[in-house]
Enzyme design. Sequence first.
Site, mmCIF file in Angstrom:
data_model
loop_
_atom_site.group_PDB
_atom_site.id
_atom_site.type_symbol
_atom_site.label_atom_id
_atom_site.label_comp_id
_atom_site.label_asym_id
_atom_site.label_seq_id
_atom_site.Cartn_x
_atom_site.Cartn_y
_atom_site.Cartn_z
ATOM 1 N N CYS A 11 0.791 -1.316 0.113
ATOM 2 C CA CYS A 11 -0.082 -0.164 0.022
ATOM 3 C C CYS A 11 0.936 1.238 -0.009
ATOM 4 C CB CYS A 11 -1.126 0.001 1.253
ATOM 5 S SG CYS A 11 -0.159 0.168 2.901
ATOM 6 N N CYS B 97 3.565 1.759 2.859
ATOM 7 C CA CYS B 97 4.682 1.001 2.723
ATOM 8 C C CYS B 97 5.711 1.884 1.798
ATOM 9 C CB CYS B 97 4.512 -0.278 1.874
ATOM 10 S SG CYS B 97 3.319 -1.612 2.633
ATOM 11 N N ASP C 40 11.430 24.128 -34.819
ATOM 12 C CA ASP C 40 12.545 24.317 -35.654
ATOM 13 C C ASP C 40 12.177 23.952 -37.173
ATOM 14 O OD1 ASP C 40 15.363 24.506 -36.784
ATOM 15 O OD2 ASP C 40 15.433 22.233 -36.364
#
Length: 758
Positions: free
Chosen positions: A21, A24, A446
Amino acid sequence: MATEPAAVEVVTDLAVGGMTCAACVKRVEKKLARLDGVTASVNLATGRARVHHPSTTGPDQLIAAVEQAGYPAALTEPARRTAREDGDEEDGDEPDDTRRDRDRLVITTLLALPVLALSMVPAWQFRNWQWLCFVLAAPVVGWSAWPFHQRAVRGLRHSAATMDTLVSLGVIASFVWSSYALFLGGAGEAGMRMPFTLLPTASDGVAHVYLEAAVGVPLFVLAGRFLEARARRGTGAALRSLARLAAKEVSVRDGSGERLVPVEELAPGQVFVVRPGERVATDGTVTEGSSAVDLSLVTGESEPVEVGPGSAVIGGAVNAGGLLLVRATAVGADTQLARITRLVTEAQAGKARAQRLADKVAGVFVPVVLTLAVTVLGFWLGAGADPQAAVTACVAVLVVACPCALGLATPTALMAATGRGAQLGVLVSGAQALEGLQHIDAVVLDKTGTLTSGHMSVARVTAVPGGLGEREVIRLAGAVEQGSEHPLGRAVTAYARRRTTPATLPAVTGFAALPGRGVRGHVEGRLVEVLAPDDTLPAALAHAVPSAGRAAHTPVMVRVDGTVEALIEVGDVLRPGSYRAVDRLKRLGVRPVLATGDREAPARAIAADLRIGEVHARCGPEDKADLVRRLREEGHRVAVVGDGVNDAAALAGADLGIAMSTGTDVAIGAADVTLVRGDIEALADAVRLSRRTLATIRANLLWAFGYNVVTVPLAMVGLLNPMLAAAAMSVSSLLVVGNSLRLRAWRPSPTPPRRPAR
């Protein structure tokens, strides 16, 4: 006095096990952050930790810190190893841990279903049914729920509480209360019947048993996590697909003939064979043969690309035509396929800003839930409520709370989006790049190599009516230009080879270069001249010259034996997707700006063709960087698209740098997004994908927060049965993952028309 050199920052990837989870994740990150100079980003969906640390801090110290947090850890070689390991599994295969989880789930289901049926259907409750349920529930509580108990105890040893703590406490509390009811509370008497209700009720002299909750919680949580793991693995399907594109063996051709060797032994410069239907083993240049190669799985290019001698090919592409001999130019980690895989893997380690907020919440979530559960139990008992109703409400609070969805909200969406982007030819460097794509409102483009092809080619041929004809004139002009080193001459020769069958052009004799004018030579007994237009240009061709000037093309006329036969326009042509790309960007609310180092005339011509209103010609690297800075000062979110070294400064200074994969490594290294397809139209796809992904992440987080805001109070007031709470908790995580999985099927759709200005 000598000073010690400053420590260099190093990036290390760790594989972290046992995380279930967001709590953790937060614990591992906090433990690593306690080391001097260390920052870490932990991904719950991938089980990976990306750690930035000084060179004075070794990997062993990092692993030890994670293990001190209560989780096993090991070094993992970035990108390449990850891709190879994932690629070893077919989509239908299951890794060992998934098979173990599946077996545990099957046995738990067989044990739990009779308990659930007997507890929920009073008519099926036979004499001493409760003792059969007790016997079936015991192995579920002990063996099936053992992973939860084990991780909860491990967290307790490290003063940590996670989702496993909540599940373990809920299961144990339900089973202990049921054991008390059976042995001491009168529920074990023969002939006892127990009604099933969704809400806690007071006892009627006999304590109720909650064995259905004791088996239902492990069953639903195990089922949810098994399906969640399969779904999360699905979000990484694109990465595994990329890994499987890599060839295992290659046929090398040398002086001793042809031999089959492992692809790891292939060295740059060696020539290898690619037969029809085979994958190109690595990046290289075609030395012999012509064919069409399918790049759809590598770059997202939908149409096969024709290649011949001198053409570059990408490892992983499929040879759809004839036999090719290819000289290897890059191997291993230096190939474009390896770079793509590495970029996708690194992108999945990132976190969106919203997820960082969710992680902060998850860090205090479980302790808060534990406090609430104890408070609820004390409140109910203190208010004189029935003890079993108080215990039921307490267990429901423990079980229904779900930080899992918080932890999965961003990484699953990011994994699915980056994988889908790679399939479409768009590589993002992480969550920050996705967020940046969503907000850009100006893009500096560019010209050469971005909007145009980047090399000279024949744009148009106009032949004199009644003359030799276009094909014959091109064949003769291409033959005489074989002796020229000028870019215009090479473009004419390349075009002639493509239009001539066979591709071999006749020889030229008496070749002469005429400085400032062109070339001449004899081909098959004819005097062929390719010159700048002059007064000898017939009226039938004169109309073509102005259009060439407007389009910034260079016109040359072809004279055969003194007679003008055709006018050839040569120039750097626009990419096929440039028109659609600019139009789609405008419709998405993004303002295009053209900035190029080229001359004013070709820059204005390109801008006119693409309907770009703002043009900056003769821009050097500093000028482009200044332009980006000025646009940002005006309040714009600026993206820069480029492919050359001269674009690197502007790419780095923009809110978002976007590089063409056909460009230089310097440009790609400075960019946040890479367009692998080499097609500027992919930029519009990238913007739309980012907006869809961020919307998905917001929806996931809204659900994850909203679910807990609604269900935890319901459990506190006794309106949730623990078994239903377990089912709801599992479904919440599945909904988040399922919502993210929808990104795997995302397709670029036509951009809707702009709303009329008011």
